[in-house]
Design a protein around this motif. Structure first.
Motif, mmCIF file in Angstrom:
data_model
loop_
_atom_site.group_PDB
_atom_site.id
_atom_site.type_symbol
_atom_site.label_atom_id
_atom_site.label_comp_id
_atom_site.label_asym_id
_atom_site.label_seq_id
_atom_site.Cartn_x
_atom_site.Cartn_y
_atom_site.Cartn_z
ATOM 1 N N ASN A 136 0.807 -1.223 0.000
ATOM 2 C CA ASN A 136 0.000 0.000 0.000
ATOM 3 C C ASN A 136 0.839 1.272 0.000
ATOM 4 N N ASN A 137 2.130 1.148 -0.205
ATOM 5 C CA ASN A 137 3.025 2.254 0.114
ATOM 6 C C ASN A 137 3.167 3.268 -1.014
ATOM 7 N N SER A 161 -2.009 11.291 4.402
ATOM 8 C CA SER A 161 -1.638 10.504 5.585
ATOM 9 C C SER A 161 -2.740 10.381 6.625
ATOM 10 N N LYS A 187 -5.176 8.388 6.890
ATOM 11 C CA LYS A 187 -5.437 6.995 7.258
ATOM 12 C C LYS A 187 -4.169 6.139 7.163
ATOM 13 N N ALA A 188 -3.009 6.792 7.088
ATOM 14 C CA ALA A 188 -1.747 6.054 7.009
ATOM 15 C C ALA A 188 -1.331 5.571 8.392
ATOM 16 N N ASN A 189 -0.383 4.642 8.404
ATOM 17 C CA ASN A 189 0.185 4.166 9.661
ATOM 18 C C ASN A 189 1.521 4.829 9.977
ATOM 19 N N LYS A 243 0.565 -2.588 6.306
ATOM 20 C CA LYS A 243 0.356 -1.227 6.809
ATOM 21 C C LYS A 243 0.525 -0.197 5.689
ATOM 22 N N LYS A 244 -0.120 0.941 5.842
ATOM 23 C CA LYS A 244 -0.011 2.040 4.882
ATOM 24 C C LYS A 244 1.157 2.950 5.277
ATOM 25 N N PHE A 284 -6.882 5.349 -0.687
ATOM 26 C CA PHE A 284 -5.812 5.432 0.310
ATOM 27 C C PHE A 284 -6.194 6.332 1.478
#
Length: 437
Positions: free
Chosen positions: A3-4, A25, A27-29, A218-219, A435
């Motif tokens: 997912n990066n 970002s 919903k990013a990790n 993970k994102k 994303f």
């Protein structure tokens, strides 16, 4: 599932990467800086509140996102702690979600003093146009294998010996080559140990961490600083930064592989700016320059210096798209062009002597002197695009301008920024829409 995303600039920096990273970002990790230092300047504007960052990644407004500094970043411990403290005063708590690579090379006072000494000749005129933050000398130490990395401070005796040697090396230069005052070894040592004890819980093996998180789906967003035209290998050398601000810096600056990246987003303004000296084929010196400077608020976030202004250069963008293997392009500051009667874009270069087309990207500084830009001229739209979030709602002239850029560069325009606020953005790419959900 990978997912990066990589977000990097494809001009001379200041393209608006901070806003785009902040947007993506939500919903990013993890958001990971992979190169540069506190010479970067990212501005976030949300609900009319401005947050300025120099070193810490642009995810700070999202409380569940971890901010990571990779081994490709050079860090001044003093400036790092000052930025953490500054954010805390604004109600932004980052310390418990900030992660530092154990291999980060450190910037010390002697780097900064040498940077300043080199940049000013006897007439006090800047040579390259650095930010005087010690970035270049710190990267030199890294390449010369004398850098002090953050893990060296775990052993105070070991750090003491390394620092003693480096201070002696730099003080010799400061005194004998530049007639500057020497730095105090004991003061640097004591201050470094004191600060290290407050941040050592943040230190991890970032390469192991990221690769493990990628396996778990993970994102992750990899955030570039500066821009690809300032890349030490592929930029307008020698008027460049000291790191790889193009795609290669992601791998070397974090320890993740190219197959771990799904999407690479290049960020470009709808015109050009540059801070510092160096080639700038489309630079303007007229009223249009003053207009774009005022409306676009074109002053350096880090230095406060007025940026040089020029028309969009598609020749340069083509080269940067090639070396970065971009998946898509983001155009920022379309709203700054709103009330210009005519808008130009550079579509090719010709030699000022022979008037023949220049077929290759100029390699050395002498070749840049012969470059003359050739423009395509567009009629302006003379109405506001500020805050528009749908492409079809843009004026037809703005659509034509954007569609020409996409066609000429043979790349999709996946985002369009219509203002400095987070939500003043058009997202046309399906993956990017998903994303942020």
């Amino acid at each position: 599932m990978i997912n990066n995303i990589v977000v990097l600039g494809i001009q001379w920096g200041d393209e608006g990467k901070g806003k785009i990273v902040d947007l993506l970002s939500q919903k990013a990790n993890y958001v990971v800086r992979y190169q540069g230092g506190n010479n970067a300047g990212h501005t976030l504007l949300v609900n009319k509140k401005k947050t300025i960052l120099h070193l810490i990644p642009s995810c700070v407004l999202h409380k569940n996102v971890h901010a990571v500094l990779g081994n490709g970043v050079v860090v001044s411990l003093i400036d790092l702690v000052n930025e953490i403290t500054f954010l805390k005063k604004q109600g932004i708590l980052i310390q418990n979600r900030l992660i530092l690579s154990s291999s980060i090379p450190l910037i010390f006072k002697y780097h900064i003093k040498l940077d300043k000494a080199r940049e000013c000749n006897i007439l006090n005129k800047s040579i390259i146009g650095t930010t005087h933050k010690g970035i270049g000398p710190a990267y030199e130490d890294k390449v010369a294998r004398r850098a002090i990395r953050i893990h060296d401070l775990y052993n105070e005796d070991h750090f003491y010996k390394l620092l003693k040697k480096n201070v002696k090396y730099y003080n010799f230069q400061l005194k004998n080559l530049y007639q500057k005052k020497s730095v105090n070894f004991e003061k640097i040592f004591d201050q470094s140990i004191q600060i290290f004890n407050t941040i050592k819980d943040m230190i991890q093996d970032v390469s192991f961490l990221l690769n493990n998180q990628i396996k778990q789906g993970k994102k992750i967003i990899f955030e570039g600083a500066q821009g690809s035209l300032l890349d030490v290998d592929h930029g307008t050398y020698p008027y460049v930064s000291s790191s790889n601000s193009s795609i290669g810096g992601v791998m070397t600056g974090t320890g993740i592989g190219i197959n771990k990246i799904k999407y690479i987003l290049g960020i470009s303004k709808t015109y050009c700016t540059r801070v510092g000296n160096g080639p700038f084929p489309t630079e303007l010196f007229d009223r249009t320059s003053e207009y774009l400077s005022k409306v676009g608020k074109e002053f350096g976030t880090t230095t406060g210096r007025k940026r040089r202004i020029g028309w969009l250069d598609l020749v340069l963008l083509k080269k940067m798209i090639l070396i970065n293997s971009l998946s898509g392009l983001c155009l920022t500051k379309i709203d700054v062009l709103d009330y210009l009667p005519k808008i130009k874009v550079c579509i090719k270069y010709i030699d000022k002597h022979s008037h023949k087309k220049i077929s290759s990207y100029p390699i050395n500084i002498e070749n840049w002197k012969n470059v003359v830009p050739v423009y395509k001229v567009f009629t302006g739209w003379n109405q506001s695009t500020r805050g528009i979030t749908s492409f079809i709602k843009l004026p037809i002239e703005a659509q034509n301008y954007i569609n020409f850029i996409a066609s000429f560069l043979n790349i999709s325009i996946d985002l369009i920024s219509t203002g400095p606020n987070r939500n003043e953005t058009i997202i046309t790419n399906k993956f990017l829409k998903e994303f942020v959900r």
